[in-house]
Design an enzyme around this catalytic site. Sequence first.
Site, PDB file in Angstrom:
ATOM      1  N   ASP A   1       3.776  29.223   6.976  1.00 23.48           N
ATOM      2  CA  ASP A   1       3.401  27.826   6.782  1.00 23.48           C
ATOM      3  C   ASP A   1       4.212  27.100   7.859  1.00 23.48           C
ATOM      4  O   ASP A   1       5.393  26.814   7.691  1.00 23.48           O
ATOM      5  CB  ASP A   1       3.788  27.382   5.370  1.00 23.48           C
ATOM      6  CG  ASP A   1       3.463  25.920   5.112  1.00 23.48           C
ATOM      7  OD1 ASP A   1       3.151  25.207   6.083  1.00 23.48           O
ATOM      8  OD2 ASP A   1       3.540  25.486   3.952  1.00 23.48           O
TER       9      ASP A   1
ATOM     10  N   HIS B   1       3.887  13.252  -8.779  1.00 20.35           N
ATOM     11  CA  HIS B   1       4.717  12.215  -8.155  1.00 20.35           C
ATOM     12  C   HIS B   1       3.905  11.209  -7.356  1.00 20.35           C
ATOM     13  O   HIS B   1       4.327  10.085  -7.155  1.00 20.35           O
ATOM     14  CB  HIS B   1       5.781  12.851  -7.263  1.00 20.35           C
ATOM     15  CG  HIS B   1       5.232  13.813  -6.266  1.00 20.35           C
ATOM     16  ND1 HIS B   1       4.749  15.050  -6.623  1.00 20.35           N
ATOM     17  CD2 HIS B   1       5.052  13.720  -4.931  1.00 20.35           C
ATOM     18  CE1 HIS B   1       4.317  15.662  -5.547  1.00 20.35           C
ATOM     19  NE2 HIS B   1       4.473  14.887  -4.511  1.00 20.35           N
TER      20      HIS B   1
ATOM     21  N   TYR C   1     -21.085  17.709  18.040  1.00 21.44           N
ATOM     22  CA  TYR C   1     -21.004  18.284  16.687  1.00 21.44           C
ATOM     23  C   TYR C   1     -20.597  19.749  16.759  1.00 21.44           C
ATOM     24  O   TYR C   1     -19.759  20.220  15.995  1.00 21.44           O
ATOM     25  CB  TYR C   1     -22.360  18.143  15.976  1.00 21.44           C
ATOM     26  CG  TYR C   1     -22.271  18.543  14.523  1.00 21.44           C
ATOM     27  CD1 TYR C   1     -22.075  17.581  13.539  1.00 21.44           C
ATOM     28  CD2 TYR C   1     -22.363  19.875  14.129  1.00 21.44           C
ATOM     29  CE1 TYR C   1     -21.964  17.931  12.201  1.00 21.44           C
ATOM     30  CE2 TYR C   1     -22.250  20.241  12.795  1.00 21.44           C
ATOM     31  CZ  TYR C   1     -22.054  19.257  11.837  1.00 21.44           C
ATOM     32  OH  TYR C   1     -21.943  19.620  10.524  1.00 21.44           O
TER      33      TYR C   1
ATOM     34  N   ALA D   1       4.230  24.210   9.640  1.00 19.14           N
ATOM     35  CA  ALA D   1       4.187  22.770   9.917  1.00 19.14           C
ATOM     36  C   ALA D   1       5.317  22.336  10.864  1.00 19.14           C
ATOM     37  O   ALA D   1       5.135  21.465  11.699  1.00 19.14           O
ATOM     38  CB  ALA D   1       4.286  21.988   8.606  1.00 19.14           C
TER      39      ALA D   1
ATOM     40  N   PHE E   1       5.803  24.577  -0.542  1.00 21.47           N
ATOM     41  CA  PHE E   1       5.838  23.120  -0.601  1.00 21.47           C
ATOM     42  C   PHE E   1       4.922  22.669  -1.746  1.00 21.47           C
ATOM     43  O   PHE E   1       4.153  23.449  -2.274  1.00 21.47           O
ATOM     44  CB  PHE E   1       5.445  22.472   0.731  1.00 21.47           C
ATOM     45  CG  PHE E   1       5.679  20.981   0.688  1.00 21.47           C
ATOM     46  CD1 PHE E   1       6.953  20.487   0.481  1.00 21.47           C
ATOM     47  CD2 PHE E   1       4.635  20.081   0.796  1.00 21.47           C
ATOM     48  CE1 PHE E   1       7.180  19.114   0.378  1.00 21.47           C
ATOM     49  CE2 PHE E   1       4.857  18.709   0.703  1.00 21.47           C
ATOM     50  CZ  PHE E   1       6.128  18.223   0.492  1.00 21.47           C
ATOM     51  N   ASP E   2       5.009  21.399  -2.145  1.00 22.24           N
ATOM     52  CA  ASP E   2       4.295  20.969  -3.361  1.00 22.24           C
ATOM     53  C   ASP E   2       2.784  21.193  -3.289  1.00 22.24           C
ATOM     54  O   ASP E   2       2.178  21.671  -4.241  1.00 22.24           O
ATOM     55  CB  ASP E   2       4.644  19.520  -3.733  1.00 22.24           C
ATOM     56  CG  ASP E   2       4.286  18.484  -2.683  1.00 22.24           C
ATOM     57  OD1 ASP E   2       3.943  18.878  -1.558  1.00 22.24           O
ATOM     58  OD2 ASP E   2       4.352  17.279  -2.986  1.00 22.24           O
TER      59      ASP E   2
ATOM     60  N   LYS F   1       2.902  17.298  11.494  1.00 26.48           N
ATOM     61  CA  LYS F   1       4.348  17.345  11.722  1.00 26.48           C
ATOM     62  C   LYS F   1       4.588  17.735  13.181  1.00 26.48           C
ATOM     63  O   LYS F   1       4.594  16.890  14.056  1.00 26.48           O
ATOM     64  CB  LYS F   1       5.011  18.366  10.776  1.00 26.48           C
ATOM     65  CG  LYS F   1       5.135  17.900   9.336  1.00 26.48           C
ATOM     66  CD  LYS F   1       3.893  18.093   8.554  1.00 26.48           C
ATOM     67  CE  LYS F   1       4.085  17.890   7.064  1.00 26.48           C
ATOM     68  NZ  LYS F   1       2.791  17.899   6.361  1.00 26.48           N
TER      69      LYS F   1
END
Length: 462
Positions: A220, A453, A77, A222, A129-130, A263
């Site tokens: 960001d 979406h 843990y 990714a 990004f969204d 990604k």
Amino acid sequence: MPEWNQWKTIIEPFKIKCVEPLGFTTRAERERVLREAGYNLFNVPADKILIDLLTDSGTSAMSAEQWAGVMRGDESYAGARSFFALERAVRELTGLREIIPVHQGRAAERILFTILGGKGRTVLSNSHFDTTRANVEFSGAQALDLPVPCAWRFEKAEPFKGDMDVVALEAKIQEKGASNIPLVVMTVTNNSLGGQPVSMRNLREASEVCRHYKIPLFLDCARFAENAYLIKRRESGYATRSVREIAREMFSYADGCMMSAKKDAFVNIGGFLALNDRELARKCRELLIIGEGFLTYGGLAGRDLEAMAIGLREILDEEYLHYRIRSIEYLAEGLRRCGVPIVEPPGGHGVYVDAKMFFPHIPPERYPGHALVCELYLTGGIRSCEIGSLMFGRRTNGVFEPARMELTRLAMPRRVYTQSHVDYVIEVFGDIASRAGSVRGLRLLEASEYLSHFTAKLAVEA
Ligand code: F0G
């Protein structure tokens, strides 16, 4: 004799040890499945999909080494060995000190913008990004995109269309006041506008502006490795540098980063926040414990941390990156041959079709990008994703405001499909291109306020 990477044939730089069957369906079955799914591919069961290009996120094939890491994962843990393995891998890559694991990219966004966002604040980016946009806006802040103007000229092949308009960045900071801008985010590569890379020069210039106004710059990241490889290929002065060195330099301009490891770390789940500001890290960790889990696992199992640490190193393999970028180009070449207009040049993680050009007879309020998504499924069982008015259009008080682009993204999972799968996709496109004028648009029946979406329901235009 040429080196292996100079032959025309693109060979996958791996052997396949474990296989999964594809979902074969009939046309009649696909018509029924699509109708029942409300013409939303997110609602289609994956076993009804033949080739799944919905996303490159969490869909990679892990390596034998990563699976071995899964067995080695420490499930303690607190203080798990696998956490320290991840911490080392992220520090080695980014040079950042405070490493906070999260279950995926949007958890990092939520933590960061809960602290830094809020009413009256503005976050600036080459493009959000969204989920990033949704997390900024959910906090009450405004998310503004400042891409370079050529990013919008989809047909024009420029090497770094992911760049930020640095002049606009400085003007916007002066207009809004630096104290109202808690963060500038550079998305590498720029997913919303074609998976286009950001140049090192642009990162350096943006960081100079941010430093001048004392605003933190976050990546960001990714798809940092695809971005780094494209810098090596396209930016002068980097051809002989290793991708690892290039990635290190990219991170050196940042005060922090958030990563969806689904990604460019080849994992099916995982992410992290990394930063230098200890006080900000302390606040992030408070929220981490409330929402994600203890500091050394952040909503993940020990095995996930272990696989992520290994993936972050594997992704920098230049033979892999060469194959990756070449195989995306190969798809782009095939689509061009069929006369399909795409965002040029092809991006790092997929090909984006310009559906506005492909289907000029379908107006934005009938979602041309999504019409292509549906047609690809009906014709060939291929799943793709719209990045256009369904994802980014606004519907306020019954008034429709279209997005600026109508794209269909064919995102390539990493190490999953072979060249013959791609040949099949090209063949399906050839068929659709021959009757493009008869493809019909869709009407929106139902949509939620945020990230609509994912859950929208549609119907074919009468
Ligand atoms: N940032 C970028 C640039 C992304 O592309 C994504 C996800 C995220 C953040 C959020 O990460 O999914 O781990 O929570 N992109 C996926 C896609 C969903 O299909 O492009 P996440």
